[in-house]
Design a protein around this motif. Structure first.
Motif, PDB file in Angstrom:
ATOM      1  N   ILE A 133      18.557  21.219  28.667  1.00  0.00           N
ATOM      2  CA  ILE A 133      17.190  21.648  28.988  1.00  0.00           C
ATOM      3  C   ILE A 133      17.176  22.374  30.335  1.00  0.00           C
ATOM      4  CG2 ILE A 133      14.829  20.888  29.411  1.00  0.00           C
ATOM      5  CD1 ILE A 133      15.311  18.571  27.548  1.00  0.00           C
ATOM      6  N   ASP A 134      16.923  23.666  30.289  1.00  0.00           N
ATOM      7  CA  ASP A 134      16.873  24.481  31.506  1.00  0.00           C
ATOM      8  C   ASP A 134      15.501  25.136  31.624  1.00  0.00           C
ATOM      9  OD1 ASP A 134      16.932  26.372  29.511  1.00  0.00           O
ATOM     10  OD2 ASP A 134      18.941  27.109  29.989  1.00  0.00           O
ATOM     11  N   LEU A 135      15.325  25.987  32.618  1.00  0.00           N
ATOM     12  CA  LEU A 135      14.031  26.616  32.865  1.00  0.00           C
ATOM     13  C   LEU A 135      13.566  27.428  31.663  1.00  0.00           C
ATOM     14  CD1 LEU A 135      11.682  27.313  34.718  1.00  0.00           C
ATOM     15  CD2 LEU A 135      13.077  29.161  35.684  1.00  0.00           C
ATOM     16  N   ALA A 136      14.479  28.176  31.042  1.00  0.00           N
ATOM     17  CA  ALA A 136      14.097  28.997  29.886  1.00  0.00           C
ATOM     18  C   ALA A 136      13.589  28.121  28.749  1.00  0.00           C
ATOM     19  CB  ALA A 136      15.288  29.833  29.425  1.00  0.00           C
ATOM     20  N   THR A 137      14.256  26.981  28.535  1.00  0.00           N
ATOM     21  CA  THR A 137      13.828  26.054  27.487  1.00  0.00           C
ATOM     22  C   THR A 137      12.419  25.562  27.752  1.00  0.00           C
ATOM     23  OG1 THR A 137      16.119  25.318  27.165  1.00  0.00           O
ATOM     24  CG2 THR A 137      14.386  23.905  26.298  1.00  0.00           C
ATOM     25  N   VAL A 138      12.163  25.179  29.000  1.00  0.00           N
ATOM     26  CA  VAL A 138      10.842  24.654  29.362  1.00  0.00           C
ATOM     27  C   VAL A 138       9.775  25.747  29.244  1.00  0.00           C
ATOM     28  CG1 VAL A 138       9.473  23.631  31.218  1.00  0.00           C
ATOM     29  CG2 VAL A 138      11.832  22.889  30.856  1.00  0.00           C
ATOM     30  N   ALA A 168      16.649  12.156  34.988  1.00  0.00           N
ATOM     31  CA  ALA A 168      17.890  12.513  34.298  1.00  0.00           C
ATOM     32  C   ALA A 168      18.907  13.092  35.281  1.00  0.00           C
ATOM     33  CB  ALA A 168      17.598  13.511  33.179  1.00  0.00           C
ATOM     34  N   VAL A 169      18.435  13.865  36.249  1.00  0.00           N
ATOM     35  CA  VAL A 169      19.323  14.402  37.290  1.00  0.00           C
ATOM     36  C   VAL A 169      19.900  13.256  38.110  1.00  0.00           C
ATOM     37  CG1 VAL A 169      19.441  15.802  39.387  1.00  0.00           C
ATOM     38  CG2 VAL A 169      18.122  16.610  37.415  1.00  0.00           C
ATOM     39  N   ALA A 175      22.512  18.541  35.334  1.00  0.00           N
ATOM     40  CA  ALA A 175      23.060  19.052  36.595  1.00  0.00           C
ATOM     41  C   ALA A 175      21.970  19.258  37.633  1.00  0.00           C
ATOM     42  CB  ALA A 175      23.808  20.354  36.342  1.00  0.00           C
ATOM     43  N   GLU A 176      20.871  19.887  37.237  1.00  0.00           N
ATOM     44  CA  GLU A 176      19.743  20.078  38.141  1.00  0.00           C
ATOM     45  C   GLU A 176      18.476  20.263  37.323  1.00  0.00           C
ATOM     46  OE1 GLU A 176      20.194  23.545  40.511  1.00  0.00           O
ATOM     47  OE2 GLU A 176      20.491  24.894  38.825  1.00  0.00           O
ATOM     48  N   ALA A 177      17.367  19.850  37.881  1.00  0.00           N
ATOM     49  CA  ALA A 177      16.100  19.970  37.166  1.00  0.00           C
ATOM     50  C   ALA A 177      15.653  21.430  37.140  1.00  0.00           C
ATOM     51  CB  ALA A 177      15.027  19.114  37.849  1.00  0.00           C
ATOM     52  N   PRO A 178      15.049  21.867  36.042  1.00  0.00           N
ATOM     53  CA  PRO A 178      14.539  23.235  35.985  1.00  0.00           C
ATOM     54  C   PRO A 178      13.543  23.499  37.111  1.00  0.00           C
ATOM     55  CG  PRO A 178      14.515  22.230  33.804  1.00  0.00           C
ATOM     56  CD  PRO A 178      14.832  21.140  34.774  1.00  0.00           C
ATOM     57  N   ARG A 179      13.571  24.679  37.652  1.00  0.00           N
ATOM     58  CA  ARG A 179      12.654  25.042  38.742  1.00  0.00           C
ATOM     59  C   ARG A 179      11.205  24.848  38.283  1.00  0.00           C
ATOM     60  NH1 ARG A 179      10.352  29.808  39.415  1.00  0.00           N
ATOM     61  NH2 ARG A 179      11.861  30.853  38.053  1.00  0.00           N
ATOM     62  N   PRO A 180      10.366  24.241  39.141  1.00  0.00           N
ATOM     63  CA  PRO A 180       8.973  23.991  38.757  1.00  0.00           C
ATOM     64  C   PRO A 180       8.230  25.282  38.427  1.00  0.00           C
ATOM     65  CG  PRO A 180       9.551  22.769  40.736  1.00  0.00           C
ATOM     66  CD  PRO A 180      10.678  23.729  40.489  1.00  0.00           C
TER      67      PRO A 180
END
Length: 389
Positions: A133-138, A168-169, A175-180
């Motif tokens: 789950i990354d920024l694009a996914t969100v 989860a992070v 690895a890192e949370a998606p940018r807000p």
């Protein structure tokens, strides 16, 4: 003891054979015993050949290597399992082990709301590995949700998603949370709650069933939440002389088909509310006629007289009353806006408004205040003050 050309064999009391041999000046025992002498001799021969070939390893070295290999394999399996954990599985676990700021398990209603969001707007993410789950996914997920017009629900789901991914992070699954996404957690429909006018409130009171009129009056002039009102009991009402003070200490919600009584929504919700005469007098009359002389008796129980009144029951009557007032847009919650606006117009500070509503933040309380139509009077007062200066 039977000595061989290399090593020795010893018959144990158990009837099994033990193998011993020397290498580099140290004595070694075979890691196992043998049922027959021939099997023991074969082990010695094999060991002698390994020593000659330089491939021999001691039993301790073999055990250490096996343990290291096993540990590495277990770590790899665990890492693969973590990386492949579906979001839905992790989210359910997260809710189950979640505690509030006071270190207590989530309230039943909060848990139910989180579970509803997982089953609803967050369901498209359930089968995705958390690690993917990354920024694009969100962003794609959010766009799909907003396309259905569910603005507020999407904002709530996004706020929950961010909290889960943040944990989860922390646990090494991501690895890192998606940018807000700026504003995504606070999005609203843009609909502003406008409290009823005095005439609209009068029509609503006339339309409501007699037993709910005092309920609406206390909501409009006391600012209590629906759950706080539905949990009020005779023992929470202090009648001193002409004053009526409500001791707000609890609230009720319904989750999983049952009533759940707990503290108010916030710590600031524990408060004492002095009612103005316009609400105090009708409440006194209502209690005298309908509420048993019992400290535990609910002020507004369900039809059976014992269990808690459900929000859905009030909503049914409220809908008919607001339509009669020409305000089909009016939620029951607007009565708290009515309280805040008129309390503020009477001279209350923002802190005093927050205290009456049971809000910890003055900023949130200010959202409840609205114009009361006194602009002309206020401007005239400003002019008078300026002339006196």
């Amino acid at each position: 003891m039977s000595r061989q050309a290399f090593g020795s064999l010893r018959l144990l009391p158990s009837g099994r054979y033990q193998v011993r041999y020397r290498h580099n000046g140290e004595r070694h025992n075979a890691p196992v015993t043998f049922t027959t002498k021939n099997a023991a001799r074969e082990f010695l021969k094999r060991t002698e050949r390994e020593i000659a070939a330089g491939t021999w390893r001691s039993a301790a070295e073999d055990a250490a290597e096996r343990e290291a290999v096993a540990a590495a394999r277990a770590a790899a399996d665990a890492e693969a399992a973590r990386r492949g954990t579906p979001f839905g599985t992790f989210a359910e676990r997260w809710i189950g082990h979640r505690y509030n700021a006071a270190g207590k398990p989530l309230a039943a209603t909060t848990r139910a709301e989180y579970e509803r969001l997982l089953r609803g707007p967050l369901a498209p993410l359930a089968d995705l590995p958390v690690s993917s789950i990354d920024l694009a996914t969100v962003q794609d997920w959010r766009a799909a949700q907003l396309s259905g017009g569910k603005v507020t629900q999407t904002a709530r789901a996004y706020a929950l998603l961010r909290s889960i991914l943040s944990d989860a992070v922390h646990r090494g699954l991501l690895a890192e949370a998606p940018r807000p996404i700026r504003g995504a957690a606070g999005a609203t429909t843009g609909k502003r709650v406008a409290p009823p006018t005095a005439d609209e409130l009068a029509t609503i009171l006339d339309t409501l069933p007699e037993r709910l009129r005092a309920f609406a009056l206390v909501a409009a002039y006391g600012g209590l939440r629906s759950g706080e009102l539905r949990e009020l009991r005779r023992g929470d009402v202090e009648l001193t002389g002409g004053d009526v003070v409500l001791h707000v200490r609890r609230g009720v919600t319904h989750a999983g088909g049952r009533a759940v009584v707990g503290g108010p929504k916030t710590a600031a919700g524990v408060r004492d509310v002095l009612l103005p005469e316009v609400a105090a007098r009708p409440l006194r009359a209502y209690m005298a006629e309908h509420v048993p002389i019992n400290a535990d008796a609910l002020l507004w129980p369900a039809a059976d007289g014992v269990s808690h009144l459900r929000q859905s029951t009030i909503a049914r009557h409220w809908q008919r009353a607001r339509e009669a007032a020409g305000r089909p847009d009016l939620p029951l919650h607007a009565l708290r806006h009515y309280t805040a606006s008129h309390y503020s117009a009477a001279g209350a500070t923002s802190r005093e408004v927050a205290d009456r509503l049971g809000q910890a933040s003055e900023g949130i309380a200010l959202r409840y205040t609205h114009s009361t139509g006194r602009e002309a009077d206020l401007v005239a007062a400003m002019d008078a003050a300026a002339r006196r200066a």
